[in-house]
Design a protein around this motif. Structure first.
Motif, PDB file in Angstrom:
ATOM      1  N   LEU A   1       0.826  -1.203   0.000  1.00 41.90           N
ATOM      2  CA  LEU A   1       0.000   0.000   0.000  1.00 41.90           C
ATOM      3  C   LEU A   1       0.864   1.259   0.000  1.00 41.90           C
ATOM      4  O   LEU A   1       0.598   2.211  -0.744  1.00 41.90           O
ATOM      5  CB  LEU A   1      -0.933   0.003   1.206  1.00 41.90           C
ATOM      6  CG  LEU A   1      -1.902   1.171   1.296  1.00 41.90           C
ATOM      7  CD1 LEU A   1      -2.866   1.143   0.120  1.00 41.90           C
ATOM      8  CD2 LEU A   1      -2.660   1.119   2.601  1.00 41.90           C
ATOM      9  N   VAL A   2       1.913   1.282   0.792  1.00 38.22           N
ATOM     10  CA  VAL A   2       2.812   2.440   0.838  1.00 38.22           C
ATOM     11  C   VAL A   2       3.506   2.618  -0.509  1.00 38.22           C
ATOM     12  O   VAL A   2       3.601   3.730  -1.032  1.00 38.22           O
ATOM     13  CB  VAL A   2       3.838   2.285   1.985  1.00 38.22           C
ATOM     14  CG1 VAL A   2       4.922   3.331   1.889  1.00 38.22           C
ATOM     15  CG2 VAL A   2       3.133   2.349   3.333  1.00 38.22           C
ATOM     16  N   SER A   3       3.967   1.521  -1.092  1.00 32.56           N
ATOM     17  CA  SER A   3       4.640   1.588  -2.391  1.00 32.56           C
ATOM     18  C   SER A   3       3.700   2.100  -3.480  1.00 32.56           C
ATOM     19  O   SER A   3       4.078   2.952  -4.288  1.00 32.56           O
ATOM     20  CB  SER A   3       5.155   0.201  -2.767  1.00 32.56           C
ATOM     21  OG  SER A   3       5.670   0.187  -4.066  1.00 32.56           O
ATOM     22  N   ALA A   4       2.477   1.605  -3.483  1.00 29.77           N
ATOM     23  CA  ALA A   4       1.502   2.064  -4.476  1.00 29.77           C
ATOM     24  C   ALA A   4       1.165   3.534  -4.253  1.00 29.77           C
ATOM     25  O   ALA A   4       1.013   4.289  -5.215  1.00 29.77           O
ATOM     26  CB  ALA A   4       0.236   1.208  -4.400  1.00 29.77           C
ATOM     27  N   GLY A   5       1.066   3.964  -3.001  1.00 31.14           N
ATOM     28  CA  GLY A   5       0.784   5.366  -2.704  1.00 31.14           C
ATOM     29  C   GLY A   5       1.891   6.289  -3.178  1.00 31.14           C
ATOM     30  O   GLY A   5       1.628   7.357  -3.736  1.00 31.14           O
ATOM     31  N   ILE A   6       3.129   5.884  -2.979  1.00 33.54           N
ATOM     32  CA  ILE A   6       4.266   6.694  -3.427  1.00 33.54           C
ATOM     33  C   ILE A   6       4.273   6.792  -4.943  1.00 33.54           C
ATOM     34  O   ILE A   6       4.486   7.876  -5.506  1.00 33.54           O
ATOM     35  CB  ILE A   6       5.586   6.114  -2.884  1.00 33.54           C
ATOM     36  CG1 ILE A   6       5.647   6.330  -1.365  1.00 33.54           C
ATOM     37  CG2 ILE A   6       6.790   6.733  -3.580  1.00 33.54           C
ATOM     38  CD1 ILE A   6       6.809   5.632  -0.694  1.00 33.54           C
ATOM     39  N   LYS A   7       4.026   5.688  -5.622  1.00 36.55           N
ATOM     40  CA  LYS A   7       3.992   5.709  -7.091  1.00 36.55           C
ATOM     41  C   LYS A   7       2.864   6.614  -7.594  1.00 36.55           C
ATOM     42  O   LYS A   7       3.034   7.342  -8.569  1.00 36.55           O
ATOM     43  CB  LYS A   7       3.815   4.296  -7.636  1.00 36.55           C
ATOM     44  CG  LYS A   7       5.033   3.433  -7.448  1.00 36.55           C
ATOM     45  CD  LYS A   7       4.783   2.018  -7.907  1.00 36.55           C
ATOM     46  CE  LYS A   7       5.971   1.146  -7.582  1.00 36.55           C
ATOM     47  NZ  LYS A   7       5.732  -0.263  -7.925  1.00 36.55           N
ATOM     48  N   PHE A   8       1.726   6.574  -6.915  1.00 36.61           N
ATOM     49  CA  PHE A   8       0.599   7.425  -7.302  1.00 36.61           C
ATOM     50  C   PHE A   8       0.941   8.902  -7.110  1.00 36.61           C
ATOM     51  O   PHE A   8       0.621   9.729  -7.960  1.00 36.61           O
ATOM     52  CB  PHE A   8      -0.644   7.044  -6.490  1.00 36.61           C
ATOM     53  CG  PHE A   8      -1.864   7.802  -6.869  1.00 36.61           C
ATOM     54  CD1 PHE A   8      -2.478   7.616  -8.093  1.00 36.61           C
ATOM     55  CD2 PHE A   8      -2.411   8.728  -5.991  1.00 36.61           C
ATOM     56  CE1 PHE A   8      -3.616   8.322  -8.449  1.00 36.61           C
ATOM     57  CE2 PHE A   8      -3.546   9.451  -6.333  1.00 36.61           C
ATOM     58  CZ  PHE A   8      -4.146   9.247  -7.562  1.00 36.61           C
TER      59      PHE A   8
END
Length: 95
Positions: free
Chosen positions: A35-42
Motif C-alpha cells: 500500500l505504501v509503495s503504491a501510494g508513493i507511485k501514485f
C-alpha cells in the motif's frame, strides 16, 4: 528420506514458489508495504501530471504574440478594460 527445501523434481521451494516469502503478511493478513509503495507511485504520477500541465499552460498562454501585445497595451493603460476583454475574447476564440 530427504526433506529439504525442494519437492520432488520440480525445483520449487516448498510453500508456494520463489515469491512466497515476499508476500507473507502479518497476522492481520494485509501487506502495508504494498500500500505504501503504491501510494508513493501514485503521488509521483500526480506530480508528473501537475508539472506537465503547468508547462503546457505556460507555453499555450505565451505562444500567441497578439495576446502578448494586447496584455502590454492594457498594462500600460492604452486600452480600457472593456476593450481588453472584447479583444481578448476575439483572439482566444477557437475556430
Amino acid at each position: 528420506m530427504y526433506r529439504g527445501g525442494f519437492n520432488g523434481g520440480n525445483f520449487m521451494p516448498r510453500g508456494g514458489g520463489m515469491g512466497h516469502m515476499a508476500y507473507q503478511t502479518g497476522s492481520q493478513g494485509f501487506n502495508w508495504m504494498y500500500l505504501v509503495s503504491a501510494g508513493i507511485k501514485f503521488l509521483i504520477f500526480l506530480a508528473i501530471l501537475y508539472v506537465a500541465y503547468n508547462i503546457f499552460k505556460y507555453y499555450r498562454d505565451n505562444s500567441n504574440p497578439a495576446i502578448k501585445i494586447l496584455n502590454e497595451k492594457y498594462a500600460s493603460g492604452e486600452i480600457s478594460e472593456e476593450e481588453f476583454v472584447k479583444r481578448r475574447a476575439l483572439l482566444t476564440k477557437r475556430s
